[in-house]
Write a protein that holds these residues in place. Sequence first.
Motif, PDB file in Angstrom:
ATOM      1  N   PHE A 130      32.869  43.124  39.772  1.00 24.31           N
ATOM      2  CA  PHE A 130      34.043  43.716  40.284  1.00 24.31           C
ATOM      3  C   PHE A 130      34.727  42.666  41.104  1.00 24.31           C
ATOM      4  O   PHE A 130      34.303  42.065  41.868  1.00 24.31           O
ATOM      5  N   THR A 131      35.852  42.300  40.385  1.00 23.89           N
ATOM      6  CA  THR A 131      36.782  41.073  40.691  1.00 23.89           C
ATOM      7  C   THR A 131      37.852  41.233  41.764  1.00 23.89           C
ATOM      8  O   THR A 131      38.426  40.465  42.095  1.00 23.89           O
ATOM      9  N   ALA A 132      38.257  42.399  41.668  1.00 21.69           N
ATOM     10  CA  ALA A 132      39.510  42.757  42.401  1.00 21.69           C
ATOM     11  C   ALA A 132      40.552  41.754  42.143  1.00 21.69           C
ATOM     12  O   ALA A 132      41.141  41.820  40.950  1.00 21.69           O
ATOM     13  N   ASP A 133      41.006  40.860  43.153  1.00 17.74           N
ATOM     14  CA  ASP A 133      42.223  39.906  42.891  1.00 17.74           C
ATOM     15  C   ASP A 133      41.951  38.732  42.636  1.00 17.74           C
ATOM     16  O   ASP A 133      43.074  37.645  42.654  1.00 17.74           O
ATOM     17  N   SER A 134      40.742  38.509  42.072  1.00 22.16           N
ATOM     18  CA  SER A 134      40.459  36.894  41.577  1.00 22.16           C
ATOM     19  C   SER A 134      40.800  37.125  40.176  1.00 22.16           C
ATOM     20  O   SER A 134      41.976  36.878  39.675  1.00 22.16           O
ATOM     21  N   LEU A 135      39.616  37.216  39.247  1.00 24.95           N
ATOM     22  CA  LEU A 135      39.865  37.388  37.739  1.00 24.95           C
ATOM     23  C   LEU A 135      40.530  38.807  37.495  1.00 24.95           C
ATOM     24  O   LEU A 135      40.041  40.029  38.012  1.00 24.95           O
ATOM     25  N   MET A 136      41.675  38.836  36.966  1.00 27.97           N
ATOM     26  CA  MET A 136      42.366  40.248  36.653  1.00 27.97           C
ATOM     27  C   MET A 136      42.607  40.399  35.085  1.00 27.97           C
ATOM     28  O   MET A 136      42.311  39.533  34.434  1.00 27.97           O
ATOM     29  N   ALA A 137      42.742  41.739  34.472  1.00 32.82           N
ATOM     30  CA  ALA A 137      42.884  41.877  33.214  1.00 32.82           C
ATOM     31  C   ALA A 137      44.222  40.929  32.911  1.00 32.82           C
ATOM     32  O   ALA A 137      45.381  40.984  33.061  1.00 32.82           O
ATOM     33  N   LEU A 138      44.119  39.962  31.831  1.00 35.52           N
ATOM     34  CA  LEU A 138      44.981  39.036  31.246  1.00 35.52           C
ATOM     35  C   LEU A 138      45.587  38.173  32.509  1.00 35.52           C
ATOM     36  O   LEU A 138      46.748  37.531  32.278  1.00 35.52           O
ATOM     37  N   GLY A 139      45.156  38.055  33.588  1.00 38.81           N
ATOM     38  CA  GLY A 139      45.748  37.479  34.641  1.00 38.81           C
ATOM     39  C   GLY A 139      44.784  37.017  35.857  1.00 38.81           C
ATOM     40  O   GLY A 139      43.529  37.022  35.924  1.00 38.81           O
ATOM     41  N   CYS A 140      45.261  36.376  36.769  1.00 41.18           N
ATOM     42  CA  CYS A 140      44.479  36.141  38.211  1.00 41.18           C
ATOM     43  C   CYS A 140      45.432  36.586  39.229  1.00 41.18           C
ATOM     44  O   CYS A 140      46.834  36.530  39.021  1.00 41.18           O
ATOM     45  N   GLY A 141      44.809  36.731  40.429  1.00 37.04           N
ATOM     46  CA  GLY A 141      45.664  36.919  41.821  1.00 37.04           C
ATOM     47  C   GLY A 141      46.454  35.695  42.073  1.00 37.04           C
ATOM     48  O   GLY A 141      46.083  34.549  41.926  1.00 37.04           O
ATOM     49  N   ARG A 142      47.534  35.977  42.605  1.00 40.97           N
ATOM     50  CA  ARG A 142      48.493  35.080  43.011  1.00 40.97           C
ATOM     51  C   ARG A 142      47.658  34.224  44.498  1.00 40.97           C
ATOM     52  O   ARG A 142      46.900  34.511  45.064  1.00 40.97           O
ATOM     53  N   LEU A 143      47.873  32.969  44.495  1.00 35.79           N
ATOM     54  CA  LEU A 143      47.068  32.304  45.288  1.00 35.79           C
ATOM     55  C   LEU A 143      48.048  31.994  46.886  1.00 35.79           C
ATOM     56  O   LEU A 143      48.568  31.278  47.131  1.00 35.79           O
TER      57      LEU A 143
END
Length: 255
Positions: A130-143
């Motif tokens: 469960f990664t929420a806004d770290s690793l996302m589908a085809l993306g990653c969360g904004r820093l």
Amino acid sequence: MPLKLVTVPCLQDNYAFLLHESDTGETALVDAPEAAPIQSALESRGWKLTHVFLTHHHWDHVEGLPPLREAWSPTVIGAKADAGRLPDLDQQVSEGESFTFAGHDVLVFDVSGHTVGHIAFYVPDAKAVFTADSLMALGCGRLFEGTPEQMWASLSKLAALPADTTVCSGHEYTASNAAFALTVEPENSALISRTEAIKAARQAGEPTVPSSLAEELATNPFLRANLPAVKAGIGMDGATDAEVFAEIRRRKDNF
Ligand code: ZN
Ligand code: FE
């Protein structure tokens, strides 16, 4: 002991997840964006909420908690490192620790970057992270808070999990992530076919989350900053992995 995983769409584009153990009747919720859809997902299955795992303090991951807490009095678990900004926690956890949910191990990873103190929960028996806004589908969360180096280290931990792990991330951003990913790797055939599948799913009103770690490793540009071909493709031959990650993240911010 079969764990059941249910995806619950919330708000505009958030996802929460339920993990249910039928042997013990326990149910964990990962993140609480909005109470009503979570309540009805529980009620329609006759499940009772016993645990809540919180990934990070942002409002769109915790705002639904108060009514759920009032209704079910679940054990709320979140990061010790961010306890000051999270709702009151019944149990505080840190990087490298594990705890037990319904007889199953849950491993905690610090995945700071989007926020400092963001954690991921890995449940080997469910083959799910469960990664929420770290690793996302085809993306990653904004820093918003962390550095590129921090996020790269966070993503590298997740990338090392078994490739058949299901990645349960926090938002339906996949279509726009795909459009950006194609600017980084226009000739990646796995990415091209995944992009088609994403378009078809969204046209049919279907979610693109969760995804598999194998497909993220093959297509997600933020997991691929260490590959010589990706470095060369964006003109950064010889740069460090973290430098290449930082450049890809910078381009996405301006996309
Ligand atoms: Zn967030
Ligand atoms: Fe979010």
